[in-house]
Each structure stands twice: as structure tokens, then as C-alpha cells.
Enzyme design. Structure first.
Site, mmCIF file in Angstrom:
data_model
loop_
_atom_site.group_PDB
_atom_site.id
_atom_site.type_symbol
_atom_site.label_atom_id
_atom_site.label_comp_id
_atom_site.label_asym_id
_atom_site.label_seq_id
_atom_site.Cartn_x
_atom_site.Cartn_y
_atom_site.Cartn_z
ATOM 1 N N VAL A 68 0.855 -1.190 0.000
ATOM 2 C CA VAL A 68 0.000 0.000 0.000
ATOM 3 C C VAL A 68 0.887 1.235 0.000
ATOM 4 O O VAL A 68 1.836 1.337 0.782
ATOM 5 C CB VAL A 68 -0.930 0.012 1.240
ATOM 6 C CG1 VAL A 68 -1.684 1.337 1.326
ATOM 7 C CG2 VAL A 68 -1.917 -1.145 1.188
ATOM 8 N N GLY A 113 4.428 4.144 3.031
ATOM 9 C CA GLY A 113 3.982 2.914 2.390
ATOM 10 C C GLY A 113 4.118 1.765 3.368
ATOM 11 O O GLY A 113 4.695 1.916 4.445
ATOM 12 N N LYS A 114 3.558 0.641 3.048
ATOM 13 C CA LYS A 114 3.729 -0.549 3.894
ATOM 14 C C LYS A 114 3.363 -1.772 3.079
ATOM 15 O O LYS A 114 2.567 -1.679 2.136
ATOM 16 C CB LYS A 114 2.796 -0.465 5.115
ATOM 17 C CG LYS A 114 3.262 -1.286 6.290
ATOM 18 C CD LYS A 114 4.356 -0.576 7.052
ATOM 19 C CE LYS A 114 4.902 -1.382 8.203
ATOM 20 N NZ LYS A 114 5.822 -0.586 9.043
ATOM 21 N N GLY A 115 3.938 -2.905 3.435
ATOM 22 C CA GLY A 115 3.629 -4.141 2.733
ATOM 23 C C GLY A 115 3.498 -5.279 3.715
ATOM 24 O O GLY A 115 3.944 -5.185 4.862
#
Ligand code: NAD
Length: 424
Positions: A68, A113-115
Site C-alpha cells: 500500500v 507505504g507498507k507491505g
């Protein structure tokens, strides 16, 4: 595990709701345009990928992963990738927004962001983890890159995971592109000072808070919860700077010494025995009660939801330095503010890590690596300036430090959005 000590308080312990509550409060105080608030509340890009991976026993399994990008208004999005069985898109979304505010508070040219990948690394072999990492990277390749979105390690991922991500990306691009991820091993484009960076940042902002409140390190008693990367390093650096670390709390016990613990000795003991308890130069005490010891600094550096509406009134520290992400719930904020406790909020206090990740990205792009002194000096400059920004903002707008940090961050991102304009 600390939840045993902090009675369940329903929805309050959902850190994503806490983050949303703080966002809403800051937006209201800023009197931000509702349209802009809508943009800032929504992630810019969300990608879900399904990753087929051959397991060691020959079976084919399909894992689900997310990446994201909450905001790229101020620069490429930046944020970790976590591997855990309970990862959800909601969680990744909230963490991505959190990264936007954290990067903005310390004024880095990054968005958030992040995953995450839904998997259980505790039952996976090294080979399975490598295959899942590489295929996940290949699936999100089109949206990551040094100028677009720069992943980093998070829960259950590490420098090796980043090396696999960097290699996979580089193989596709036909050239070595180290700046696509941060948190890499030192010899593969990592930065000096990264392992200590979050703890060092905590120490720097705590030192600033002491100055502000007219306290001296030698008269400062510190209670540290969590003796891992952040807590251990903060304790070590604070002890070296002359603070008295009177108590360390771990998941299985707490140790106390009114004259100050020998932190390096305790680290050795922890490493050798797997527990901090039974350390010869300290007294074992109740780990639940330890949180409420009389002290100048409480440093929660273990996990979220440690200080809630159910126990905030028992905290006796003058300063809380949030090494962990989300250790205080939004309901507890008001109680701590009423008690006049000086809170160094997580998005400021633990931003030393992402700051040195930024330095890693800069060094990779320059192809020129800094010595540790330079890294630490620049980190100090950024943390001190950010502390002054947040505390100055709090004083000017008569709000507590956390609200000030959110308002400042949201204001900076909103300014970037407004000035760039909406492309139509
Ligand atoms: P870590 O796993 O190295 O250390 C956490 C320590 O806390 C472990 O030793 C664990 O045993 C202990 N712990 C777990 N539950 C506990 C409990 N109930 N009571 C007391 N101790 C307990 O993790 P870390 O990297 O130090 O991260 C800690 C926190 O800091 C997390 O919230 C993380 O998101 C946040 N954080 C880490 C970094 C970083 O650079 N590592 C950066 C920003 C924020």
C-alpha cells in the site's frame, strides 16, 4: 502479553482506530479543508497479489501479499514489509498512513507505504522464505523502485529479506539497484549506524526533553520496557550518557537496581540465559507493577497498547519516550496530558530508524558511503530539529505533543498536496 497487565479496554486497543482518532482530532484542530482531509485519509495505491510458492515437501501453496502506498505527495513512499499470519489489508493501510506522518514529522522527503504477506515464518524454511520474498517482489515490481516506493524490514523480515528483494528487483532491471530497499546488510549498500538508529533517536529526543524540563541525565531514573533492538539500544546509549536505568521489563520478568543497572552486563546475561531475570546485580520484581515505578523517564519499547485508559493514571514518570509504535492508546492521551506527563510520541521518538533508512537511500543513490560519525551527527541534527519543531508547535497551538506531531505532519503533507495541485 502485557495485556494481562492492562485490562481489556475494547476497541481502544485497536491501534489503527487510535491512529484514526488522532488524525481526525488533528484535522479538526487544523480546520483542514474536508476535501483535502478526504485525500489524506485515503491510500493513493493498494495492490493485492497472490503468490504461488513451491513448499519444500513439493506442495504448491498460494499466499496473499499487499503493498500500500498511502502518499507520495512529498516523495517516494517508504515503509516496511511484514510477514505474519494475521496480516490484513486494513492493517497494512493504517501502517502506511502512519509512515506518511512519521516521515513528515522528521521532514524526510518521503511519503508512507507498507507491505505484508500473510504467512507464518515460524514454520517456514529459509528456502521457502526466499521463494516467497522473491515472488512477492516480482509481483510488486511495477510499483516499487528508488523513485517510487522503497520497502524496508518490519516484523519477521530482516536484512537477508531485503538482500533477496534487492537482488530480485535488480535481476529484472538488469543492473544492481541497491536503493530499491533499505535495511540491507552493510556490504550490500546498507548504512552504518542503522541497527542503533532507533535507540539513538530515542536517546537524543529524551535528552532534549530533559533540557527542556531542567533535568540532568545523572538525576534521571529510567524504566525501559522491552530489551530488544529499540529498548536495549536506548538503554545502552542512555546509560553511556549518564542516565540511571533503574529497571528493565521483559515479557517474562523485570529487574531493578535503584543505583542504576549495569546495562552491558545485563545484555550479556540476557544473551547467555535468554532472560533478564536472575541477574546478579539486580532484584527481580513484578513486571506488571514495574511500569508504575517512580521515575523520570518511562520508555515503552516492546509493543502497542501498554498505556491505556485503564492504567494511565498509575504512570508516575515525568517523561514517556515511545520507542515502540502505538504503546499509548488515544484514550490514554488525555489522561497523560492531565497529569502533565511530557510525552515524546512514537512518530517522533522512534523516527531515528526511518531517518537512517533515508540516509541509506541517499548513500546508495550517491554510491558514496558515510562513516558512522557522519551518520550519527546527521541523525542528531534531524532529531533535535524535529523535537524543536514538535514542541514549538505544541506550545504555539497549546496542544499536547502528540497532537502537535500529527498536526505538524498533516499540515506538511497537506501543503505539498495543495501546492502541487490535483492533477485532473
Ligand atoms: P525486538 O523484537 O527486537 O524487541 C522487542 C522486545 O520486547 C523483545 O525482547 C521482547 O521479548 C520484548 N517484549 C515482548 N512483549 C513484551 C512485554 N509484554 N513486556 C515486556 N517486554 C516484551 O523489537 P524492536 O525492533 O525493538 O521493536 C520494538 C517496538 O519498536 C515495536 O513496536 C516496533 O514496531 C517499534 N519500532 C522498531 C524500530 C526498529 O528500528 N527496530 C523502529 C521504529 C519502531
Amino acid at each position: 502479553m502485557i495485556l494481562e497487565a492492562t485490562p481489556s479496554v475494547g476497541n481502544e486497543i485497536n491501534p489503527w482506530l487510535s491512529a484514526a482518532a488522532r488524525f481526525d482530532e488533528a484535522v479538526e484542530r487544523l480546520e483542514l479543508d474536508e476535501g483535502l482531509a478526504k485525500v489524506l485519509r485515503t491510500a493513493a495505491l493498494e495492490l493485492t497479489v497472490h503468490i504461488p510458492v513451491q513448499l519444500d515437501d513439493g506442495r504448491l501453496e498460494v499466499f496473499t501479499g499487499y503493498r500500500v502506498q498511502h502518499s507520495i505527495a512529498r516523495g517516494p513512499s517508504k515503509g516496511g514489509v511484514r510477514f505474519a499470519p494475521d496480516v490484513t489489508l486494513d492493517e497494512v493501510r493504517a501502517l502506511a498512513a502512519w509512515m506518511t506522518w512519521k516521515c513528515a514529522v522528521v521532514n524526510l522527503p518521503f511519503g508512507g507505504g507498507k507491505g505484508g504477506v500473510i504467512c507464518d515464518p515460524s514454520v517456514m524454511s529459509e528456502g521457502e522464505l526466499e521463494r516467497i520474498t522473491r515472488r512477492y517482489t516480482a509481483e510488486i515490481m511495477d510499483i516499487i523502485g528508488p523513485e517510487r516506493d522503497v520497502p524496508a524490514p518490519d516484523m519477521n523480515t530482516n536484512a537477508q529479506t531485503m538482500a533477496w528483494m534487492m537482488d530480485t528487483y535488480s535481476m529484472h532491471k538488469r543492473q544492481t539497484i541497491t536503493a530499491v530497499v533499505t535495511g540491507k546488510p552493510l556490504d550490500l549498500g546498507g548504512s552504518r549506524g542503522r541497527p542503533e538508529a532507533t535507540g539513538r533517536g530515542c536517546m537524543i529526543v529524551t535528552m532534549q526533553a530533559l533540557r527542556k524540563l531542567g533535568l540532568e541525565p545523572s538525576n534521571t531514573r529510567v524504566v525501559v520496557q522491552g530489551f530488544g533492538n529499540v529498548g536495549g539500544m536506548s538503554a545502552k546509549l542512555m546509560a553511556r550518557a549518564g542516565f540511571k536505568i533503574i529497571c528493565v521489563i521483559e515479557h517474562d520478568g523485570a529487574v531493578f537496581n535503584a543505583h542504576g543497572l549495569d546495562i552491558e552486563g545485563l545484555m550479556k546475561h540476557f544473551h547467555e540465559t535468554g532472560s533478564i531475570t536472575g541477574f546478579s546485580e539486580a532484584e527481580d520484581i513484578d513486571r506488571h507493577e514495574a511500569l508504575y515505578l517512580d521515575c523520570e523517564v518511562l520508555l515503552p519499547a516492546a509493543k502497542e497498547n501498554v498505556i491505556t485508559s485503564a492504567n494511565a493514571d498509575r504512570v508516575r514518570a515525568r517523561i514517556i519516550c515511545e520507542g515502540a509504535n502505538g504503546p499509548t492508546t488515544s484514550e490514554a492521551d488525555a489522561i497523560l496530558a492531565d497529569k502533565n506527563i511530557f510525552v515524546l510520541p512514537d512518530i517522533l521518538a522512534n523516527a531515528g530508524g526511518v531517518t537512517v533508512s533515508y540516509f541509506e537511500w541517499v548513500q546508495d543513490r550517491q554510491g558514496y558511503f558515510w562513516n558512522e560519525q557522519l551518520v550519527n551527527g546527521r541523525l542528531e541534527e534531524i532529531m533535535v530539529n524535529s523535537f524543536k519543531d514538535v514542541v514549538g508547535y505544541a506550545e504555539k497551538h497549546k496542544v499536547h505533543n502528540r497532537l502537535a506531531a500529527y498536526m505538524l505532519a498533516i499540515d506538511r503533507v497537506a501543503f505539498a498536496l495543495k501546492t502541487r495541485g490535483i492533477y485532473a
